[in-house]
Write a protein that holds these residues in place. Structure first.
Motif, PDB file in Angstrom:
ATOM      1  N   ARG A 168       0.833  -1.210   0.000  1.00  0.00           N
ATOM      2  CA  ARG A 168       0.000   0.000   0.000  1.00  0.00           C
ATOM      3  C   ARG A 168       0.868   1.261   0.000  1.00  0.00           C
ATOM      4  O   ARG A 168       0.542   2.258  -0.657  1.00  0.00           O
ATOM      5  N   LYS A 169       2.011   1.194   0.706  1.00  0.00           N
ATOM      6  CA  LYS A 169       2.925   2.336   0.749  1.00  0.00           C
ATOM      7  C   LYS A 169       3.518   2.596  -0.628  1.00  0.00           C
ATOM      8  O   LYS A 169       3.628   3.752  -1.058  1.00  0.00           O
ATOM      9  N   LEU A 170       3.903   1.546  -1.337  1.00  0.00           N
ATOM     10  CA  LEU A 170       4.470   1.702  -2.674  1.00  0.00           C
ATOM     11  C   LEU A 170       3.452   2.278  -3.645  1.00  0.00           C
ATOM     12  O   LEU A 170       3.783   3.111  -4.502  1.00  0.00           O
ATOM     13  N   LYS A 171       2.193   1.875  -3.518  1.00  0.00           N
ATOM     14  CA  LYS A 171       1.157   2.314  -4.457  1.00  0.00           C
ATOM     15  C   LYS A 171       0.703   3.735  -4.212  1.00  0.00           C
ATOM     16  O   LYS A 171       0.054   4.342  -5.082  1.00  0.00           O
ATOM     17  N   THR A 172       1.009   4.302  -3.041  1.00  0.00           N
ATOM     18  CA  THR A 172       0.633   5.704  -2.793  1.00  0.00           C
ATOM     19  C   THR A 172       1.437   6.654  -3.683  1.00  0.00           C
ATOM     20  O   THR A 172       0.901   7.643  -4.197  1.00  0.00           O
ATOM     21  N   LYS A 173       2.736   6.348  -3.886  1.00  0.00           N
ATOM     22  CA  LYS A 173       3.606   7.171  -4.734  1.00  0.00           C
ATOM     23  C   LYS A 173       4.466   6.237  -5.584  1.00  0.00           C
ATOM     24  O   LYS A 173       5.676   6.101  -5.354  1.00  0.00           O
ATOM     25  N   PRO A 174       3.882   5.586  -6.564  1.00  0.00           N
ATOM     26  CA  PRO A 174       4.634   4.589  -7.343  1.00  0.00           C
ATOM     27  C   PRO A 174       5.794   5.192  -8.131  1.00  0.00           C
ATOM     28  O   PRO A 174       6.848   4.581  -8.257  1.00  0.00           O
ATOM     29  N   THR A 175       5.630   6.411  -8.667  1.00  0.00           N
ATOM     30  CA  THR A 175       6.702   7.017  -9.453  1.00  0.00           C
ATOM     31  C   THR A 175       7.902   7.352  -8.575  1.00  0.00           C
ATOM     32  O   THR A 175       9.052   7.118  -8.960  1.00  0.00           O
ATOM     33  N   LEU A 176       7.632   7.894  -7.383  1.00  0.00           N
ATOM     34  CA  LEU A 176       8.716   8.258  -6.474  1.00  0.00           C
ATOM     35  C   LEU A 176       9.496   7.020  -6.036  1.00  0.00           C
ATOM     36  O   LEU A 176      10.734   7.000  -6.090  1.00  0.00           O
ATOM     37  N   TYR A 177       8.786   5.979  -5.620  1.00  0.00           N
ATOM     38  CA  TYR A 177       9.465   4.757  -5.160  1.00  0.00           C
ATOM     39  C   TYR A 177      10.118   4.014  -6.318  1.00  0.00           C
ATOM     40  O   TYR A 177      11.126   3.320  -6.131  1.00  0.00           O
ATOM     41  N   ALA A 178       9.571   4.158  -7.532  1.00  0.00           N
ATOM     42  CA  ALA A 178      10.188   3.530  -8.696  1.00  0.00           C
ATOM     43  C   ALA A 178      11.565   4.123  -8.960  1.00  0.00           C
ATOM     44  O   ALA A 178      12.511   3.406  -9.310  1.00  0.00           O
ATOM     45  N   ARG A 179      11.695   5.445  -8.800  1.00  0.00           N
ATOM     46  CA  ARG A 179      12.997   6.091  -9.002  1.00  0.00           C
ATOM     47  C   ARG A 179      13.989   5.665  -7.930  1.00  0.00           C
ATOM     48  O   ARG A 179      15.179   5.484  -8.210  1.00  0.00           O
ATOM     49  N   ARG A 180      13.521   5.499  -6.691  1.00  0.00           N
ATOM     50  CA  ARG A 180      14.414   5.051  -5.617  1.00  0.00           C
ATOM     51  C   ARG A 180      14.895   3.618  -5.866  1.00  0.00           C
ATOM     52  O   ARG A 180      16.076   3.313  -5.698  1.00  0.00           O
ATOM     53  N   LEU A 181      13.963   2.787  -6.289  1.00  0.00           N
ATOM     54  CA  LEU A 181      14.339   1.403  -6.566  1.00  0.00           C
ATOM     55  C   LEU A 181      15.234   1.300  -7.793  1.00  0.00           C
ATOM     56  O   LEU A 181      16.090   0.415  -7.885  1.00  0.00           O
ATOM     57  N   GLN A 182      15.051   2.211  -8.735  1.00  0.00           N
ATOM     58  CA  GLN A 182      15.881   2.220  -9.931  1.00  0.00           C
ATOM     59  C   GLN A 182      17.334   2.504  -9.582  1.00  0.00           C
ATOM     60  O   GLN A 182      18.247   1.874 -10.117  1.00  0.00           O
ATOM     61  N   SER A 183      17.568   3.442  -8.681  1.00  0.00           N
ATOM     62  CA  SER A 183      18.944   3.778  -8.296  1.00  0.00           C
ATOM     63  C   SER A 183      19.620   2.637  -7.544  1.00  0.00           C
ATOM     64  O   SER A 183      20.844   2.537  -7.533  1.00  0.00           O
ATOM     65  N   GLU A 184      18.821   1.766  -6.929  1.00  0.00           N
ATOM     66  CA  GLU A 184      19.388   0.664  -6.141  1.00  0.00           C
ATOM     67  C   GLU A 184      19.521  -0.617  -6.938  1.00  0.00           C
ATOM     68  O   GLU A 184      20.523  -1.332  -6.816  1.00  0.00           O
ATOM     69  N   TYR A 185      18.512  -0.926  -7.781  1.00  0.00           N
ATOM     70  CA  TYR A 185      18.493  -2.204  -8.493  1.00  0.00           C
ATOM     71  C   TYR A 185      18.673  -2.060 -10.002  1.00  0.00           C
ATOM     72  O   TYR A 185      18.830  -3.071 -10.694  1.00  0.00           O
ATOM     73  N   GLY A 186      18.597  -0.846 -10.538  1.00  0.00           N
ATOM     74  CA  GLY A 186      18.725  -0.659 -11.969  1.00  0.00           C
ATOM     75  C   GLY A 186      17.387  -0.780 -12.675  1.00  0.00           C
ATOM     76  O   GLY A 186      16.320  -0.853 -12.050  1.00  0.00           O
ATOM     77  N   GLY A 187      17.415  -0.807 -14.001  1.00  0.00           N
ATOM     78  CA  GLY A 187      16.189  -0.858 -14.768  1.00  0.00           C
ATOM     79  C   GLY A 187      15.652   0.527 -15.059  1.00  0.00           C
ATOM     80  O   GLY A 187      16.288   1.549 -14.774  1.00  0.00           O
ATOM     81  N   THR A 188      14.455   0.569 -15.619  1.00  0.00           N
ATOM     82  CA  THR A 188      13.821   1.848 -15.917  1.00  0.00           C
ATOM     83  C   THR A 188      12.733   2.136 -14.892  1.00  0.00           C
ATOM     84  O   THR A 188      12.071   1.219 -14.393  1.00  0.00           O
ATOM     85  N   ALA A 189      12.540   3.417 -14.594  1.00  0.00           N
ATOM     86  CA  ALA A 189      11.529   3.809 -13.617  1.00  0.00           C
ATOM     87  C   ALA A 189      10.126   3.455 -14.106  1.00  0.00           C
ATOM     88  O   ALA A 189       9.258   3.073 -13.312  1.00  0.00           O
ATOM     89  N   ARG A 190       9.898   3.558 -15.410  1.00  0.00           N
ATOM     90  CA  ARG A 190       8.579   3.237 -15.952  1.00  0.00           C
ATOM     91  C   ARG A 190       8.251   1.754 -15.754  1.00  0.00           C
ATOM     92  O   ARG A 190       7.138   1.402 -15.370  1.00  0.00           O
ATOM     93  N   GLU A 191       9.232   0.884 -16.015  1.00  0.00           N
ATOM     94  CA  GLU A 191       8.999  -0.550 -15.856  1.00  0.00           C
ATOM     95  C   GLU A 191       8.772  -0.912 -14.388  1.00  0.00           C
ATOM     96  O   GLU A 191       7.906  -1.731 -14.057  1.00  0.00           O
TER      97      GLU A 191
END
Length: 267
Positions: A168-191
């Motif tokens: 539920r926390k991830l779904k509140t701000k998916p774009t913000l958490y996607a960018r954080r996860l991108q810097s840690e695990y790689g990949g694209t923020a959109r994916e």
């Protein structure tokens, strides 16, 4: 009426025919033979080959023939005749009795192998005498016992509610958490954001091994990857622990499947 005797010539094909005839004649009756009788039969076979090959008998150890036990299976294994004779002398398992024993069960060969491996890893307590400095191998003195004591690592238990709250926390701000996860695990923020939108709390399940809650990567996943399995590698002067690609629970489940499949081998 006259009978013709077949003249044998020392060759790889003849050797394969001889070991195949020996195997199918004696292997089905192997349990009725004693250890001494099986050894004598194997020795008789070698003596027959000695008469055929003569001084060139040493050559048969380098000849690879198809193992008779695998002829009726999809696995084709080649071995020399001495390995095949060794399989004949040691394969005396009572499969019916093993099925009735409490799980897990091990054959006589497996028990012997396990006993040999235990001598390399187990330590016996040895009381050092005052007038002697000699200590046998694979022993430890009572004074050094504390050095070999294993400390149990505390593990963190994950509840289903914790995973649901995190989703539920991830779904509140998916774009913000996607960018954080991108810097840690790689990949694209959109994916990553697309995967966050697809997270479903209904897919949370318990691991079949450790009974901890986890979110499976695939629908058929049954074990979690919450812990990392480390493999000890001997580097000469020290032991290095390297992380494996699969989790500890995956290795435990794989070992159980291997034990359950025991007995499918034709030998």
């Amino acid at each position: 009426m006259t009978t013709q005797t077949v003249q044998k010539n020392p060759s790889a094909k003849q050797l394969e025919r001889d070991i195949r005839a020996f195997w199918f004649k004696h292997y089905p009756k192997r349990k009725s033979y004693s250890d001494a009788q099986r050894n004598l039969l194997a020795q008789d076979f070698v003596n027959e080959q000695l008469e055929l090959w003569g001084v060139d008998l040493y050559m048969i150890s380098d000849i690879k023939v198809y193992h008779p036990a695998y002829l009726k299976t999809t696995s084709f294994r080649k071995a020399n005749v001495y390995d095949i004779l060794a399989d004949f002398m040691t394969a005396v398992n009572n499969a019916t009795a093993e099925k009735e024993e409490a799980y897990p069960t091990y054959s006589e060969e497996q028990e012997y192998y396990r006993a040999q491996k235990r001598t390399q890893h187990e330590l016996a307590i040895f009381e050092v005498e005052e007038d002697s400095d000699v200590q046998p191998a694979y022993t430890v003195s009572s004074e050094d016992m504390e050095k070999h004591r294993v400390v149990e690592i505390e593990t963190m238990h994950v509840e289903r509610e914790h995973i649901e709250d995190f989703i539920r926390k991830l779904k509140t701000k998916p774009t913000l958490y996607a960018r954080r996860l991108q810097s840690e695990y790689g990949g694209t923020a959109r994916e990553i954001a697309r995967k966050i939108y697809k997270l479903d709390p209904k897919k949370i399940q318990k691991c079949k091994i450790c009974n901890e809650w986890f979110y499976p990567k695939h629908a058929k996943t049954e074990v979690c990857d919450l812990s990392v399995m480390y493999k000890a590698m001997n580097m000469g002067n020290y032991v290095k622990y390297v992380a494996t690609k699969q989790s500890t629970c995956w290795h435990v489940r794989n070992a159980r499947k291997t034990r359950q499949a025991k007995g499918s081998c034709p030998i």
